[in-house]
Design a protein around this motif. Sequence first.
Motif, PDB file in Angstrom:
ATOM      1  N   ARG A  12       0.834  -1.207   0.000  1.00 39.13           N
ATOM      2  CA  ARG A  12       0.000   0.000   0.000  1.00 39.13           C
ATOM      3  C   ARG A  12       0.870   1.259   0.000  1.00 39.13           C
ATOM      4  O   ARG A  12       0.622   2.198  -0.751  1.00 39.13           O
ATOM      5  CB  ARG A  12      -0.931  -0.023   1.208  1.00 39.13           C
ATOM      6  CG  ARG A  12      -1.994   1.050   1.183  1.00 39.13           C
ATOM      7  CD  ARG A  12      -3.094   0.842   2.217  1.00 39.13           C
ATOM      8  NE  ARG A  12      -2.574   0.783   3.589  1.00 39.13           N
ATOM      9  CZ  ARG A  12      -2.658  -0.272   4.396  1.00 39.13           C
ATOM     10  NH1 ARG A  12      -3.229  -1.383   3.996  1.00 39.13           N
ATOM     11  NH2 ARG A  12      -2.167  -0.239   5.607  1.00 39.13           N
ATOM     12  N   GLY A  13       1.914   1.262   0.813  1.00 37.77           N
ATOM     13  CA  GLY A  13       2.811   2.412   0.860  1.00 37.77           C
ATOM     14  C   GLY A  13       3.553   2.627  -0.449  1.00 37.77           C
ATOM     15  O   GLY A  13       3.766   3.752  -0.882  1.00 37.77           O
ATOM     16  N   ARG A  15       2.402   1.694  -3.474  1.00 37.71           N
ATOM     17  CA  ARG A  15       1.413   2.195  -4.438  1.00 37.71           C
ATOM     18  C   ARG A  15       1.113   3.670  -4.229  1.00 37.71           C
ATOM     19  O   ARG A  15       0.920   4.418  -5.180  1.00 37.71           O
ATOM     20  CB  ARG A  15       0.113   1.395  -4.344  1.00 37.71           C
ATOM     21  CG  ARG A  15       0.171   0.022  -4.976  1.00 37.71           C
ATOM     22  CD  ARG A  15      -1.189  -0.646  -5.050  1.00 37.71           C
ATOM     23  NE  ARG A  15      -1.803  -0.831  -3.741  1.00 37.71           N
ATOM     24  CZ  ARG A  15      -1.537  -1.830  -2.894  1.00 37.71           C
ATOM     25  NH1 ARG A  15      -0.646  -2.742  -3.234  1.00 37.71           N
ATOM     26  NH2 ARG A  15      -2.154  -1.925  -1.729  1.00 37.71           N
ATOM     27  N   ASP A  16       1.115   4.108  -2.964  1.00 44.15           N
ATOM     28  CA  ASP A  16       0.844   5.512  -2.637  1.00 44.15           C
ATOM     29  C   ASP A  16       2.057   6.413  -2.860  1.00 44.15           C
ATOM     30  O   ASP A  16       1.945   7.627  -2.759  1.00 44.15           O
ATOM     31  CB  ASP A  16       0.392   5.654  -1.183  1.00 44.15           C
ATOM     32  CG  ASP A  16      -0.959   5.021  -0.927  1.00 44.15           C
ATOM     33  OD1 ASP A  16      -1.685   4.718  -1.905  1.00 44.15           O
ATOM     34  OD2 ASP A  16      -1.294   4.820   0.265  1.00 44.15           O
TER      35      ASP A  16
END
Length: 81
Positions: A12-13, A15-16
């Motif tokens: 998630r990190g 992708r962000d």
Amino acid sequence: PVIGMLSQLLGRGERDGAFRSGIDPVELYLIVASLGYFVLSNQHTLSAVLGRDLHDAEVLERHWRTSVQVVRRYVCAGPEG
């Protein structure tokens, strides 16, 4: 379960754009565990060898803050994390 959770968090990190790519969640876990365990398990010996009271709350707090910086700089995207 811990490695799965770390893997999801890292994905998630990444992708962000907050985390850099290619971080192995097992390696990250070992790093975090080592930073916490080593000092606590070797407090007496390290205090004697280094001449610093590693039982002192302020000394330990400084170690934890430094450990957080180390992990952030390892995982975060950008030149300084």
